[in-house]
Design an enzyme around this catalytic site. Sequence first.
Site, short mmCIF file in Angstrom:
data_model
loop_
_atom_site.label_atom_id
_atom_site.label_comp_id
_atom_site.label_asym_id
_atom_site.label_seq_id
_atom_site.Cartn_x
_atom_site.Cartn_y
_atom_site.Cartn_z
N GLY A 77 0.82 -1.21 0.00
CA GLY A 77 0.00 0.00 0.00
C GLY A 77 0.85 1.26 0.00
N THR A 78 2.10 1.12 0.47
CA THR A 78 3.00 2.27 0.54
C THR A 78 3.21 2.85 -0.85
OG1 THR A 78 4.11 1.20 2.37
CG2 THR A 78 5.31 2.99 1.29
N THR A 79 3.25 4.17 -0.94
CA THR A 79 3.47 4.84 -2.23
C THR A 79 4.85 5.51 -2.20
OG1 THR A 79 2.36 6.81 -1.37
CG2 THR A 79 1.01 5.26 -2.62
N ALA A 103 -1.75 2.43 -5.64
CA ALA A 103 -1.62 3.77 -5.07
C ALA A 103 -2.83 4.05 -4.20
CB ALA A 103 -1.52 4.80 -6.17
N ASN A 104 -3.91 3.33 -4.45
CA ASN A 104 -5.13 3.60 -3.68
C ASN A 104 -5.99 2.34 -3.69
OD1 ASN A 104 -7.71 4.55 -2.82
ND2 ASN A 104 -6.84 6.60 -3.05
N PHE A 105 -6.19 1.79 -2.50
CA PHE A 105 -6.91 0.53 -2.38
C PHE A 105 -8.40 0.73 -2.15
CE2 PHE A 105 -2.72 -1.30 -2.00
CZ PHE A 105 -2.88 -2.59 -2.47
N HIS A 135 -3.72 16.63 0.89
CA HIS A 135 -3.51 15.62 1.94
C HIS A 135 -3.03 16.31 3.21
CE1 HIS A 135 -3.47 12.72 -1.42
NE2 HIS A 135 -3.81 11.83 -0.51
N HIS A 136 -3.10 15.56 4.31
CA HIS A 136 -2.63 16.03 5.62
C HIS A 136 -1.17 16.48 5.55
CE1 HIS A 136 -0.49 12.17 6.14
NE2 HIS A 136 -1.53 11.69 5.47
N LYS A 139 2.05 14.02 5.25
CA LYS A 139 2.31 13.10 4.12
C LYS A 139 3.70 13.37 3.55
CE LYS A 139 0.39 11.34 -0.20
NZ LYS A 139 0.64 9.94 0.13
N THR A 146 -1.78 8.52 -5.75
CA THR A 146 -3.10 8.50 -6.39
C THR A 146 -3.18 9.54 -7.51
OG1 THR A 146 -4.07 7.78 -4.32
CG2 THR A 146 -5.58 8.71 -5.93
N1 LIG Z 1 -2.47 2.52 -1.23
C1 LIG Z 1 -3.35 3.11 -0.43
O1 LIG Z 1 -4.57 2.90 -0.53
C2 LIG Z 1 -2.83 4.02 0.65
C3 LIG Z 1 -3.69 4.59 1.60
C4 LIG Z 1 -3.15 5.35 2.64
C5 LIG Z 1 -1.78 5.52 2.72
N2 LIG Z 1 -0.98 4.98 1.77
C6 LIG Z 1 0.48 5.05 1.85
O2 LIG Z 1 0.88 4.16 2.89
C7 LIG Z 1 2.07 4.66 3.52
C8 LIG Z 1 1.81 4.80 5.02
O3 LIG Z 1 0.85 5.80 5.23
P1 LIG Z 1 0.38 6.22 6.70
O4 LIG Z 1 -0.50 7.39 6.52
O5 LIG Z 1 -0.12 5.04 7.42
O6 LIG Z 1 1.79 6.71 7.31
P2 LIG Z 1 2.28 6.73 8.83
O7 LIG Z 1 1.14 6.97 9.75
O8 LIG Z 1 3.46 7.65 8.86
O9 LIG Z 1 2.77 5.24 9.08
C9 LIG Z 1 3.94 4.69 8.53
C10 LIG Z 1 4.46 3.73 9.56
O10 LIG Z 1 5.45 2.90 8.98
C11 LIG Z 1 6.37 2.59 10.02
N3 LIG Z 1 7.60 2.06 9.45
C12 LIG Z 1 8.63 2.72 8.84
N4 LIG Z 1 9.58 1.84 8.47
C13 LIG Z 1 9.14 0.59 8.84
C14 LIG Z 1 9.67 -0.71 8.74
N5 LIG Z 1 10.88 -0.96 8.17
N6 LIG Z 1 8.96 -1.76 9.26
C15 LIG Z 1 7.77 -1.56 9.85
N7 LIG Z 1 7.21 -0.32 9.99
C16 LIG Z 1 7.89 0.74 9.48
C17 LIG Z 1 6.54 3.94 10.71
O11 LIG Z 1 7.06 3.76 12.00
P3 LIG Z 1 7.94 4.98 12.69
O12 LIG Z 1 6.98 6.11 12.85
O13 LIG Z 1 8.39 4.35 13.96
O14 LIG Z 1 9.05 5.29 11.72
C18 LIG Z 1 5.10 4.41 10.78
O15 LIG Z 1 4.42 3.93 11.93
C19 LIG Z 1 2.39 5.98 2.79
O16 LIG Z 1 3.30 5.72 1.73
C20 LIG Z 1 1.05 6.40 2.20
O17 LIG Z 1 1.19 7.22 1.05
C21 LIG Z 1 -1.48 4.24 0.75
#
Ligand SMILES: NC(=O)c1ccc[n+]([C@@H]2O[C@H](COP(=O)([O-])OP(=O)(O)OC[C@H]3O[C@@H](n4cnc5c(N)ncnc54)[C@H](OP(=O)(O)O)[C@@H]3O)[C@@H](O)[C@H]2O)c1
Length: 226
Positions: A77-79, A103-105, A135-136, A139, A146
């Site tokens: 899911g990560t982008t 990019a968006n599930f 976005h917030h 980000k 997306t």
């Molecule tokens: N595809 C989709 O539908 C969709 C939807 C929403 C978000 N996203 C994407 O998903 C990603 C995360 O978004 P978010 O909003 O959830 O961000 P977030 O709240 O910042 O969460 C990211 C998390 O990943 C952790 N992390 C970093 N490196 C790691 C590793 N090696 N192993 C395990 N955990 C690790 C971080 O921990 P620390 O804080 O301790 O570093 C943090 O808790 C972004 O790239 C976002 O663009 C995609």
Amino acid sequence: MNILILGRGKTGSLVAEAARERKHEVRVLASAENPHGSALTADNLRGIDAVIDFTTPAAVIANISACIHAGKNIVVGTTGWYDELARVREMVESSGVGLLYGANFSVGINLFFEIARTASAALRHQYFGQIFERHHAHKKDAPSGTALMLQKAIRESSGKDLEITSFREGDVVGMHEVVFASSNDDIYLCHDAKSRRGFAEGAVLGAEWLAGKKGFFDFRDVWREL
Ligand SMILES: NC(=O)c1ccc[n+]([C@@H]2O[C@H](COP(=O)([O-])OP(=O)(O)OC[C@H]3O[C@@H](n4cnc5c(N)ncnc54)[C@H](OP(=O)(O)O)[C@@H]3O)[C@@H](O)[C@H]2O)c1
């Protein structure tokens, strides 16, 4: 299924919730437990059916590589890593694992892509198009994955690349707009995510769909089958 979720952040936590509601066994790894993907060894992943990654652009490639080496299917899911897409695809296809990325599930945004694709016919009729995304403030990547997918969808159907303008403010979950403007009228298309739950549910359904499959898949192409 036994699902390992990488990332205990905003989205990863909701993925864990959605997976438990669908009766999966869930483990979550935070960044401190998995520096550079080091926790993702074949031994540690024994018994895991799928890994779901919602981490950061800096962490995701090491996680994908480790899962491939351990022979585990992964939903990404990560982008913010799509400049590596061709290399990752090659790694996946030569390894015999399954990888589903998106990019968006959310189902809603994927419908929105199709609406935008259809509406891009406007570009053949003296309309000027633009993409806006909000976005917030926390980000990390811009433009959003997306918005880039939206731009690609419109390029594929019209041959034109629309400019993307990004805003980072407050706690906006994710808003994407396409505007087609002509001297006669304007067309506004808008998708506004109300919560991250739609992403989380889509990722879990994606992991279920990926079970037993090999190959490199884009959520955009498979969401109708979930
Ligand atoms: N595809 C989709 O539908 C969709 C939807 C929403 C978000 N996203 C994407 O998903 C990603 C995360 O978004 P978010 O909003 O959830 O961000 P977030 O709240 O910042 O969460 C990211 C998390 O990943 C952790 N992390 C970093 N490196 C790691 C590793 N090696 N192993 C395990 N955990 C690790 C971080 O921990 P620390 O804080 O301790 O570093 C943090 O808790 C972004 O790239 C976002 O663009 C995609």
